[in-house]
Design an enzyme around this catalytic site. Structure first.
Site, PDB file in Angstrom:
ATOM      1  N   PRO A 517       0.824  -1.205   0.000  1.00 46.01           N
ATOM      2  CA  PRO A 517       0.000   0.000   0.000  1.00 46.01           C
ATOM      3  C   PRO A 517       0.866   1.267   0.000  1.00 46.01           C
ATOM      4  CG  PRO A 517       0.207  -0.837   2.216  1.00 46.01           C
ATOM      5  CD  PRO A 517       0.957  -1.795   1.338  1.00 46.01           C
ATOM      6  N   GLU A 518       0.224   2.407  -0.209  1.00 47.96           N
ATOM      7  CA  GLU A 518       0.930   3.688  -0.245  1.00 47.96           C
ATOM      8  C   GLU A 518       1.539   4.021   1.123  1.00 47.96           C
ATOM      9  OE1 GLU A 518       1.816   5.382  -2.679  1.00 47.96           O
ATOM     10  OE2 GLU A 518       2.169   7.424  -1.968  1.00 47.96           O
TER      11      GLU A 518
END
Ligand code: DMJ
Length: 649
Positions: A517-518
């Protein structure tokens, strides 16, 4: 009639006693010989005088009133008038040195062969052109003038591009390791081939649906424009050049080069991000030049570098984030702490600008980035840390937010790489880097209860236990910097790199799609997991794979190749679509929701680092190359290659 044959008559006509001596004693006409001057009647004398003066008028008239008579005069009478050198021969060959007294007018004066014919022909042509012009409408005349002007400008530009005025001649020597050997192990070879095939899929689709535009929308199969580049076009082409080169995709490299030659245009009215344009365009062009030796890349890189210079016109010399490359007017992001510039942006120009000075012979680029360093060195740092915001007018820090991810990341990367790129002579950057790492270790690096090492963010003394995908590059950085650390700390820096690599691998492994994920958190009972919906996306970013590549090169631990291969499989399964590769909106979901963007850094970084992970170490070896933050390789400026001065600017 030659004028000389009239002179005796003129002399005679002057009357007795004027010239003295017997008139008509020279060659003359038969019966006249016997007759003296007194033999002409007054009317005859008058007619002769008239004829003679008409002739003189005709001769002078021809000299003064024919078109372009000034040229004739300067050629015939004023031999010492300055002569213009002849225009360059077609094809841009070097011009022969001017011969003393050379040029067409001097040849005419010297009575060279055909000189009078040439002058006559010139006059006739000028007369013809003048007549034609007089017949044109004013509108047409204006259009012709406009076209002539444009042509002159184009010629000047062309001359510059062809190595005319502007850049010094440079002998190209390809640095070591621009090409490498085939991997010895057949399995590794096969995996590397697969990565090349991925590059081909990304490139071919960009070419089919978005050629010449910045990026590709692989689902809707059309171009994608990011406002980071204003209306400069071709980001994917420039970003991909060096990857195409090292993967030996020769045809594709050739078509990319041709596009750059014909279409890459910086003479546009565009507000751009100085950082993004520098790392992708300047960096991409520099690498393409150093790998291939093609002059067009050097010229374009320097041309673009010059366009970026007005960004430094601030009271401190700390550049603006945004710049209109036509007007030269800069400004900062409106959201950035009271008009501040951003550490990761102004701190990520150093490598490219030192190389711009190296390739152009113009010290101004290196001076600009050295000044940034001076400003930073004069400032007090809270706890030895560098806040992400600095006001370019007051020279004071903005909000005290410190991050090794977004807003701060590549500033630290460039401190280390400035030292490496200088062949380890830039002691200043070395000290700044190791001091910064010391402060980061003390204040930001923590271990979770589950044993995962992570780098938190610091806000005015308080820690936010979150780590961004961007921060994962730091594993590779710590390991790369191990060599220059005090000898008792070398192992520690490698270990730190390995721990960050493991944490980032966990952030991938704990998702449904096996892509990270970011941002992921270490609080509220979770570890290495995104908890906020707006942090669950993956946009084909490279940082985790980048760290695997460094860790593999520096340790040869096979787990890094395994982790890299897991990423390849996940990319193929979830991001590959008919029209290229797309980012994902939520890596924890069962079903893919594509964001429909094929980022240019997927070709320049993600696929390049994967390819290097499955290559031998002789391809772009670390002793000879450093990678800019967009994975564009730049050669180390070795001191024994006469680069000492460059390194000390
Ligand atoms: C790239 O453009 C560069 O790596 C930059 O330093 C950070 N972000 C992207 C990739 O994630």
């Amino acid at each position: 009639m030659p004028a000389a044959s009239l002179l005796p008559l003129f002399g005679s006509a002057a009357g007795p006693g004027t010239l003295g001596g017997p008139a008509g004693s020279g060659a003359g006409g038969g019966g006249r010989k016997a007759a003296g001057p007194g033999a002409f009647r007054l009317t005859e004398k008058f007619v002769l005088l008239l004829v003679f003066s008409a002739f003189i008028t005709l001769c002078f008239g021809a000299i003064f009133f024919l078109p372009d008579s000034s040229k004739l005069l300067s050629g015939v009478f004023f031999h010492s008038a300055a002569l213009q050198p002849p225009p360059p021969p077609p094809g841009g060959q070097p011009r022969a040195p001017p011969q003393p007294g050379g040029g067409p007018a001097a040849a005419a004066a010297a009575g060279g062969p055909g000189s009078l014919e040439r002058i006559r022909a010139d006059h006739e042509r000028a007369l013809r052109e003048a007549k034609e012009t007089l017949q044109k409408l004013p509108e047409e005349i204006r259009r012709d003038i406009r076209q002539d002007k444009e042509k002159l400008l184009q010629d000047a530009r062309g001359r510059k591009e062809a190595g005319g005025p502007g850049l010094p001649q440079r002998l190209f020597r390809q640095p070591v390791g621009a090409v490498g050997q085939e991997p010895a192990d057949p399995d590794v070879r096969q995996r590397r081939e697969k990565i090349k095939e991925m590059m081909k899929h990304a490139w071919d689709n960009y070419k089919r649906y978005a050629w010449g535009l910045n990026e590709l929308k692989p689902i809707s199969k059309q171009g994608h424009s990011s406002n980071l580049f204003g209306n400069i076009q071709g980001a994917t082409i420039v970003d991909a050049l060096d990857t195409l080169y090292i993967m030996e995709m020769k045809e594709e490299f050739k078509e990319a080069k041709e596009w750059v030659e014909k279409n890459l245009d910086f003479n546009v009215n565009a507000e751009i991000s100085v950082f993004e344009v520098n790392i992708r365009f300047v960096g991409g062009l520099l690498s393409a030049y150093y790998l291939s030796g093609e002059e067009v890349f050097r010229k374009k890189a320097v041309e673009l570098g010059e366009k970026l210079l007005p960004a430094f016109n601030t009271p401190t010399g700390i550049p603006w984030a945004l710049l209109n490359i036509k007007s030269g007017i800069g400004r900062n992001w409106p959201w950035a702490s009271g008009g501040s510039s951003i550490l990761a942006e102004f701190g990520t120009l150093h490598l490219e600008f030192v190389h711009l000075s190296h390739l152009s012979g113009n010290p101004v680029f290196a001076e600009k980035v050295m000044n940034i360093r001076k400003v930073l060195n004069r400032l007090d740092k809270p706890e030895g840390l560098y806040p992400n915001y600095l006001n370019p007018s007051s020279g004071q820090w903005g909000q005290h937010h410190v991050s090794i991810g977004g807003l701060g990341d590549s500033f630290y990367e460039y401190l280390l790489k400035a030292w490496l790129m200088s062949d380890k002579t830039d002691e200043d950057s070395k000290k700044m880097y190791y001091d910064a790492v010391q402060a980061i270790e003390t204040h930001l690096i923590r271990k979770s209860s589950g044993g995962l090492t992570y780098i938190a963010e610091w806000k005015g003394g308080l820690l936010e236990h979150k780590m961004g995908h961007l921060t994962c590059f730091a594993g590779g950085m710590f390991a790369l910097g191990a060599d220059g650390a005090p000898s008792d700390k070398t192992g520690h820096h490698i270990e730190l790199g390995a721990e960050i690599a493991r944490t980032c691998h966990e952030s991938y492994d704990r998702t449904r799609m096996k892509l990270g994920p970011e941002a992921f958190r270490f609080d509220g009972g979770v570890e290495a997991i995104a908890t906020r919906q707006n942090e669950k996306y993956y946009i084909l970013r490279p940082e985790v794979i980048e760290t695997y590549m460094y860790m593999w090169r520096l340790t040869h631990d096979p787990k890094y190749r395994e982790w890299g291969w897991e990423a390849v499989e996940a990319l193929e399964k979830h991001c590959r679509v008919d029209g290229g590769y797309s980012g994902l909106r939520d890596v924890y979901n069962n079903h893919e929701s594509h964001d429909d963007v094929q980022q240019s850094f997927f070709l320049s970084e993600t696929l390049k680092y994967l390819y290097l992970l499955f290559s031998e170490d002789d391809l772009l070896p670390f002793e000879h190359w450093v990678f800019n933050t967009e994975a564009h390789p730049l050669p180390v400026l070795h001191k024994d290659d006469g680069n000492k001065e460059e390194n000390q600017k």
